[in-house]
Design a protein around this motif. Structure first.
Motif, PDB file in Angstrom:
ATOM      1  N   PHE A  21       0.843  -1.182   0.000  1.00 32.75           N
ATOM      2  CA  PHE A  21       0.000   0.000   0.000  1.00 32.75           C
ATOM      3  C   PHE A  21       0.879   1.232   0.000  1.00 32.75           C
ATOM      4  O   PHE A  21       2.016   1.183   0.432  1.00 32.75           O
ATOM      5  CB  PHE A  21      -0.884   0.030   1.256  1.00 32.75           C
ATOM      6  CG  PHE A  21      -1.705  -1.226   1.440  1.00 32.75           C
ATOM      7  CD1 PHE A  21      -2.887  -1.404   0.746  1.00 32.75           C
ATOM      8  CD2 PHE A  21      -1.289  -2.232   2.303  1.00 32.75           C
ATOM      9  CE1 PHE A  21      -3.643  -2.554   0.904  1.00 32.75           C
ATOM     10  CE2 PHE A  21      -2.039  -3.381   2.473  1.00 32.75           C
ATOM     11  CZ  PHE A  21      -3.221  -3.542   1.765  1.00 32.75           C
ATOM     12  N   GLU A  23       0.938   4.678   1.814  1.00 27.47           N
ATOM     13  CA  GLU A  23       0.310   5.419   2.901  1.00 27.47           C
ATOM     14  C   GLU A  23       0.417   6.907   2.634  1.00 27.47           C
ATOM     15  O   GLU A  23       1.501   7.431   2.359  1.00 27.47           O
ATOM     16  CB  GLU A  23       0.960   5.084   4.241  1.00 27.47           C
ATOM     17  CG  GLU A  23       0.249   5.750   5.388  1.00 27.47           C
ATOM     18  CD  GLU A  23       0.645   5.210   6.738  1.00 27.47           C
ATOM     19  OE1 GLU A  23       0.210   5.804   7.730  1.00 27.47           O
ATOM     20  OE2 GLU A  23       1.365   4.208   6.809  1.00 27.47           O
ATOM     21  N   PRO A  26      -1.675  11.720   7.141  1.00 22.45           N
ATOM     22  CA  PRO A  26      -2.977  12.284   7.524  1.00 22.45           C
ATOM     23  C   PRO A  26      -3.080  13.747   7.105  1.00 22.45           C
ATOM     24  O   PRO A  26      -2.114  14.494   7.165  1.00 22.45           O
ATOM     25  CB  PRO A  26      -2.992  12.157   9.046  1.00 22.45           C
ATOM     26  CG  PRO A  26      -2.008  11.082   9.351  1.00 22.45           C
ATOM     27  CD  PRO A  26      -0.960  11.169   8.283  1.00 22.45           C
ATOM     28  N   HIS A  44      -7.287  10.178   6.769  1.00 28.36           N
ATOM     29  CA  HIS A  44      -6.077   9.366   6.618  1.00 28.36           C
ATOM     30  C   HIS A  44      -6.454   8.163   5.778  1.00 28.36           C
ATOM     31  O   HIS A  44      -7.462   7.503   6.056  1.00 28.36           O
ATOM     32  CB  HIS A  44      -5.562   8.931   7.988  1.00 28.36           C
ATOM     33  CG  HIS A  44      -4.335   8.080   7.912  1.00 28.36           C
ATOM     34  ND1 HIS A  44      -4.210   6.927   8.629  1.00 28.36           N
ATOM     35  CD2 HIS A  44      -3.193   8.198   7.203  1.00 28.36           C
ATOM     36  CE1 HIS A  44      -3.028   6.387   8.370  1.00 28.36           C
ATOM     37  NE2 HIS A  44      -2.408   7.134   7.506  1.00 28.36           N
ATOM     38  N   PHE A  45      -5.684   7.878   4.733  1.00 24.58           N
ATOM     39  CA  PHE A  45      -6.039   6.787   3.835  1.00 24.58           C
ATOM     40  C   PHE A  45      -4.813   6.155   3.215  1.00 24.58           C
ATOM     41  O   PHE A  45      -3.703   6.683   3.294  1.00 24.58           O
ATOM     42  CB  PHE A  45      -7.009   7.281   2.746  1.00 24.58           C
ATOM     43  CG  PHE A  45      -6.469   8.418   1.933  1.00 24.58           C
ATOM     44  CD1 PHE A  45      -5.813   8.193   0.737  1.00 24.58           C
ATOM     45  CD2 PHE A  45      -6.633   9.725   2.358  1.00 24.58           C
ATOM     46  CE1 PHE A  45      -5.318   9.245  -0.011  1.00 24.58           C
ATOM     47  CE2 PHE A  45      -6.144  10.781   1.615  1.00 24.58           C
ATOM     48  CZ  PHE A  45      -5.481  10.535   0.426  1.00 24.58           C
ATOM     49  N   LEU A  46      -5.042   5.005   2.619  1.00 21.92           N
ATOM     50  CA  LEU A  46      -4.015   4.262   1.893  1.00 21.92           C
ATOM     51  C   LEU A  46      -4.449   4.144   0.440  1.00 21.92           C
ATOM     52  O   LEU A  46      -5.637   3.996   0.149  1.00 21.92           O
ATOM     53  CB  LEU A  46      -3.858   2.851   2.465  1.00 21.92           C
ATOM     54  CG  LEU A  46      -3.569   2.724   3.952  1.00 21.92           C
ATOM     55  CD1 LEU A  46      -3.694   1.271   4.385  1.00 21.92           C
ATOM     56  CD2 LEU A  46      -2.192   3.257   4.266  1.00 21.92           C
ATOM     57  N   LYS A  91     -14.316   8.334  -1.625  1.00 20.56           N
ATOM     58  CA  LYS A  91     -13.343   7.404  -2.205  1.00 20.56           C
ATOM     59  C   LYS A  91     -13.345   7.488  -3.729  1.00 20.56           C
ATOM     60  O   LYS A  91     -12.290   7.522  -4.359  1.00 20.56           O
ATOM     61  CB  LYS A  91     -13.659   5.963  -1.780  1.00 20.56           C
ATOM     62  CG  LYS A  91     -13.273   5.635  -0.361  1.00 20.56           C
ATOM     63  CD  LYS A  91     -13.707   4.250   0.043  1.00 20.56           C
ATOM     64  CE  LYS A  91     -13.044   3.188  -0.777  1.00 20.56           C
ATOM     65  NZ  LYS A  91     -13.139   1.848  -0.195  1.00 20.56           N
ATOM     66  N   LEU A 111      -8.274   3.074   0.523  1.00 15.73           N
ATOM     67  CA  LEU A 111      -8.778   2.560   1.794  1.00 15.73           C
ATOM     68  C   LEU A 111      -8.739   3.683   2.819  1.00 15.73           C
ATOM     69  O   LEU A 111      -7.666   4.162   3.192  1.00 15.73           O
ATOM     70  CB  LEU A 111      -7.922   1.389   2.278  1.00 15.73           C
ATOM     71  CG  LEU A 111      -7.723   0.241   1.291  1.00 15.73           C
ATOM     72  CD1 LEU A 111      -6.782  -0.797   1.880  1.00 15.73           C
ATOM     73  CD2 LEU A 111      -9.049  -0.372   0.911  1.00 15.73           C
ATOM     74  N   ILE A 112      -9.892   4.120   3.256  1.00 14.98           N
ATOM     75  CA  ILE A 112      -9.956   5.196   4.228  1.00 14.98           C
ATOM     76  C   ILE A 112      -9.768   4.609   5.613  1.00 14.98           C
ATOM     77  O   ILE A 112     -10.524   3.748   6.049  1.00 14.98           O
ATOM     78  CB  ILE A 112     -11.284   5.969   4.101  1.00 14.98           C
ATOM     79  CG1 ILE A 112     -11.322   6.655   2.742  1.00 14.98           C
ATOM     80  CG2 ILE A 112     -11.418   6.972   5.240  1.00 14.98           C
ATOM     81  CD1 ILE A 112     -12.527   7.501   2.477  1.00 14.98           C
ATOM     82  N   GLN A 113      -8.740   5.089   6.297  1.00 21.29           N
ATOM     83  CA  GLN A 113      -8.424   4.633   7.644  1.00 21.29           C
ATOM     84  C   GLN A 113      -9.104   5.497   8.700  1.00 21.29           C
ATOM     85  O   GLN A 113      -9.498   4.998   9.742  1.00 21.29           O
ATOM     86  CB  GLN A 113      -6.898   4.670   7.862  1.00 21.29           C
ATOM     87  CG  GLN A 113      -6.111   3.880   6.826  1.00 21.29           C
ATOM     88  CD  GLN A 113      -6.438   2.406   6.879  1.00 21.29           C
ATOM     89  OE1 GLN A 113      -6.118   1.747   7.847  1.00 21.29           O
ATOM     90  NE2 GLN A 113      -7.082   1.901   5.851  1.00 21.29           N
ATOM     91  N   ASP A 114      -9.177   6.794   8.439  1.00 18.27           N
ATOM     92  CA  ASP A 114      -9.788   7.759   9.348  1.00 18.27           C
ATOM     93  C   ASP A 114     -10.537   8.793   8.536  1.00 18.27           C
ATOM     94  O   ASP A 114     -10.006   9.299   7.543  1.00 18.27           O
ATOM     95  CB  ASP A 114      -8.706   8.509  10.128  1.00 18.27           C
ATOM     96  CG  ASP A 114      -8.513   8.048  11.539  1.00 18.27           C
ATOM     97  OD1 ASP A 114      -9.453   7.437  12.082  1.00 18.27           O
ATOM     98  OD2 ASP A 114      -7.440   8.300  12.090  1.00 18.27           O
TER      99      ASP A 114
END
Length: 118
Positions: A21, A23, A26, A44-46, A91, A111-114
């Protein structure tokens, strides 16, 4: 879902782990509000590349990708973040903007992490 669809999703997930991924650091942006009350969005996303060579290209062009995301994120309003479809729309918009930098075939997913509104 049929067996073929499940296998295809499992293979895609395995491919993503093997490629890795990208990264994205953020980001905190101010949201557009009508009342003048400051509101912020922390995201924050990948980025999931389609191949190892595309991962290298995405990493090299990451500052351009972030620059393309900033105006979009700053134009969001608090009401744009409500509901379950909000994450999907964000997204999709991010994939379109990143695709304009590295090509649509370079990015498999984001991929949204936050995603936190403050």
């Amino acid at each position: 879902m049929g067996g073929d669809e499940v296998r295809a999703e499992e293979e895609a997930a395995t491919d993503s782990v093997e490629v890795g991924f990208v990264e994205v650091p953020p980001m905190v942006v101010n949201l557009r509000t009508s009342g003048g009350q400051p509101r912020f969005l922390k995201v924050h996303f990948l980025i999931v590349p389609t191949s190892a060579s595309k991962k290298t290209e995405i990493e090299a062009k990451l500052p351009l990708i972030i620059d393309r995301f900033q105006p979009f994120l700053r134009e969001l309003r608090p009401e744009d973040l409500s509901g379950s479809a909000a994450v999907y729309r964000i997204k999709e918009e991010m994939m379109v903007r990143a695709g304009k930098i590295v090509g649509d075939a370079a990015i498999r997913d984001i991929l949204i992490q936050d995603l936190v509104e403050k």
